[in-house]
Design an enzyme around this catalytic site. Structure first.
Site, PDB file in Angstrom:
ATOM      1  N   ARG A 172       0.789  -0.969  -0.002  1.00  0.00           N
ATOM      2  CA  ARG A 172      -0.094   0.202  -0.043  1.00  0.00           C
ATOM      3  C   ARG A 172       0.799   1.237   0.097  1.00  0.00           C
ATOM      4  NH1 ARG A 172       1.411   2.442   3.926  1.00  0.00           N
ATOM      5  NH2 ARG A 172       0.121   4.029   3.245  1.00  0.00           N
TER       6      ARG A 172
ATOM      7  N   LYS B  74      -5.891   9.500   1.894  1.00  0.00           N
ATOM      8  CA  LYS B  74      -6.616   8.649   2.880  1.00  0.00           C
ATOM      9  C   LYS B  74      -7.884   9.242   3.740  1.00  0.00           C
ATOM     10  CE  LYS B  74      -5.996   5.307   3.247  1.00  0.00           C
ATOM     11  NZ  LYS B  74      -6.750   4.483   2.491  1.00  0.00           N
TER      12      LYS B  74
ATOM     13  N   ASP C 154      -3.042  10.558  -2.907  1.00  0.00           N
ATOM     14  CA  ASP C 154      -3.029   9.534  -3.997  1.00  0.00           C
ATOM     15  C   ASP C 154      -3.260  10.027  -5.350  1.00  0.00           C
ATOM     16  OD1 ASP C 154      -3.827   8.353  -0.922  1.00  0.00           O
ATOM     17  OD2 ASP C 154      -3.322   6.779  -2.265  1.00  0.00           O
TER      18      ASP C 154
HETATM   19  C1  LIG Z   1       3.058   8.024   0.353  1.00  0.00           C
HETATM   20  S1  LIG Z   1       1.566   7.084   0.436  1.00  0.00           S
HETATM   21  C2  LIG Z   1       0.333   7.900  -0.052  1.00  0.00           C
HETATM   22  C3  LIG Z   1      -1.121   7.769   0.375  1.00  0.00           C
HETATM   23  O1  LIG Z   1      -1.331   6.286   0.132  1.00  0.00           O
HETATM   24  C4  LIG Z   1      -2.141   5.952   1.222  1.00  0.00           C
HETATM   25  O2  LIG Z   1      -3.328   5.274   0.931  1.00  0.00           O
HETATM   26  P1  LIG Z   1      -3.359   3.697   1.291  1.00  0.00           P
HETATM   27  O3  LIG Z   1      -2.782   3.295   2.663  1.00  0.00           O
HETATM   28  O4  LIG Z   1      -4.920   3.071   1.155  1.00  0.00           O
HETATM   29  O5  LIG Z   1      -2.438   2.935   0.250  1.00  0.00           O
HETATM   30  C5  LIG Z   1      -2.484   7.036   2.043  1.00  0.00           C
HETATM   31  O6  LIG Z   1      -3.858   7.756   1.446  1.00  0.00           O
HETATM   32  C6  LIG Z   1      -1.210   7.806   1.734  1.00  0.00           C
HETATM   33  O7  LIG Z   1      -1.498   9.433   2.203  1.00  0.00           O
END
Ligand SMILES: CSC[C@H]1O[C@H](OP(=O)(O)O)[C@H](O)[C@@H]1O
Length: 352
Positions: free
Chosen positions: A50, A250, A239
């Site tokens: 992730r 998130k 993202d």
């Molecule tokens: C540098 S990570 C960017 C971003 O990705 C995460 O989402 P997820 O845990 O669902 O992959 C989160 O939104 C981070 O801020």
């Protein structure tokens, strides 16, 4: 492709690609093998892999490995169509983090047709270049952003944006890491980040390893800290950044942005330029991933699956929300720090 090893992904240079299962952290450090694209698709969907930058990189290496294995077995290159079919399956693993789409489009060499080269050697070169660029972008983001932090600052983070979520030192958490390295006495308030607790499990794991002072809070405690004047700056990841500066991050980020705006606390979206979607006009055009009910009905991870809501309780579980650019003090990218207008102007320049 030469071997490499980062905090949550490694490749031995001979065909063994492994990822650190982020669902199991912090108590269990378990490496999972990704032998074929379907493995990596599953790891991305279940958030074993992730973090927007890491997802993009992991998918590219998985595509390279597939082509390399197939090419070795057939003793000839795969066709553009064959590579595109697998790249599309990887591209569809999660809908919001645009690094996944941008990086795979780069692997497909859309801008250099018809001279594209789909040999394993060339795809390996492209994947390696993407990794090196992400590592470099994280370093540049971290140095640029660290300038904003001062001795004694308390910084609030949301989710995990560190070395676990990127092939480099991280984005928002990379700024904190760099400020600490420079000797700035900062303290990090870590939003646990329900429902999957990326902050409570992963950001604390990273900060503890480097002895960076931090305090874990439930997401509903950030408001009180701001009301007490205990937060000097908010740093969050992204993202997908739309052309008008709205961005997806998130779930819970929008709430933090509203609180910061109300309390006059500087609020920054932090990401590499590869997170900017030049085809996305505004935040309302960003696809938001909906996830399964069990994540809200309870919690899962290394500690097993705990459910506290009645079975089959209806839930609302968007994995991301969109923060309007009006709430953003500035975006911190590898190419610089941008106010709303500066980012719009920069994106317009790219469009020309
Ligand atoms: C540098 S990570 C960017 C971003 O990705 C995460 O989402 P997820 O845990 O669902 O992959 C989160 O939104 C981070 O801020």
């Amino acid at each position: 492709m030469e071997k490499f090893e980062y905090l949550s992904i490694r490749y031995d240079g001979k065909g063994l690609l492994e990822i650190l299962d982020q669902r199991k952290l912090p108590d269990v450090e378990e490496w999972l093998v990704s032998a074929k694209p379907e493995d990596m698709i599953g790891y991305i969907k279940q958030l074993s892999v992730r973090g927007a930058p890491l997802i993009g990189v992991a998918a590219c290496v998985a595509l390279f490995l597939y082509v390399n294995n197939e090419e070795s077995a057939r003793a000839q290159c795969l066709t553009e169509e064959e590579v595109t079919v697998v790249a599309t399956k990887l591209r569809d693993a999660r809908p919001t983090a645009v690094n996944l789409m941008n990086n795979l489009d780069e692997m497909l060499q859309l801008t250099v047709k018809p001279t594209a080269d789909f040999s394993a050697a060339n795809l390996g070169r492209i994947a390696r270049a993407i990794i090196d660029r992400e590592v470099d972008m994280c370093a540049r983001i971290s140095v640029a952003g660290a300038e904003l932090l001062s001795d004694g600052d308390n910084v609030l983070t949301h989710c995990n944006t560190g070395a676990i979520a990127t092939p480099g030192m991280g984005t928002a958490l990379g700024i904190i890491r760099e400020a600490w390295r420079q000797g700035k006495k900062i303290h990090v308030y870590v939003d646990e980040t329900r429902p999957l607790l990326q902050g409570g499990r992963l950001t604390t794991y990273e900060l503890a390893r480097e002895k960076i002072p931090h305090t874990l809070i439930c997401d509903n405690m950030a408001a009180t800290l701001m009301a007490q004047g205990k937060i000097q700056r908010v740093l969050v990841g992204a993202d997908r950044i739309a052309c008008n500066g709205d961005f997806a991050n998130k779930i819970g980020t929008y709430s933090v942005a509203v609180l910061a705006h109300y309390h006059g606390v500087p609020f920054h979206g932090v990401a590499p330029w590869s997170t900017v979607d030049l085809l996305c006009p505004s935040g309302k055009d960003i696809p938001i991933e909906e996830r399964q009910a069990s994540e809200v009905q309870g919690v899962s991870g290394a500690f097993g699956n705990v459910r506290w809501a009645p079975a089959n309780t209806p839930t609302f579980n968007p994995a991301f929300d969109v923060t309007p650019v009006e709430l953003v003090t500035s975006h911190i990218l590898d190419t610089g720090i941008y106010t709303q207008q500066q980012l719009k102007d920069s994106i317009l320049t790219k469009h020309k």
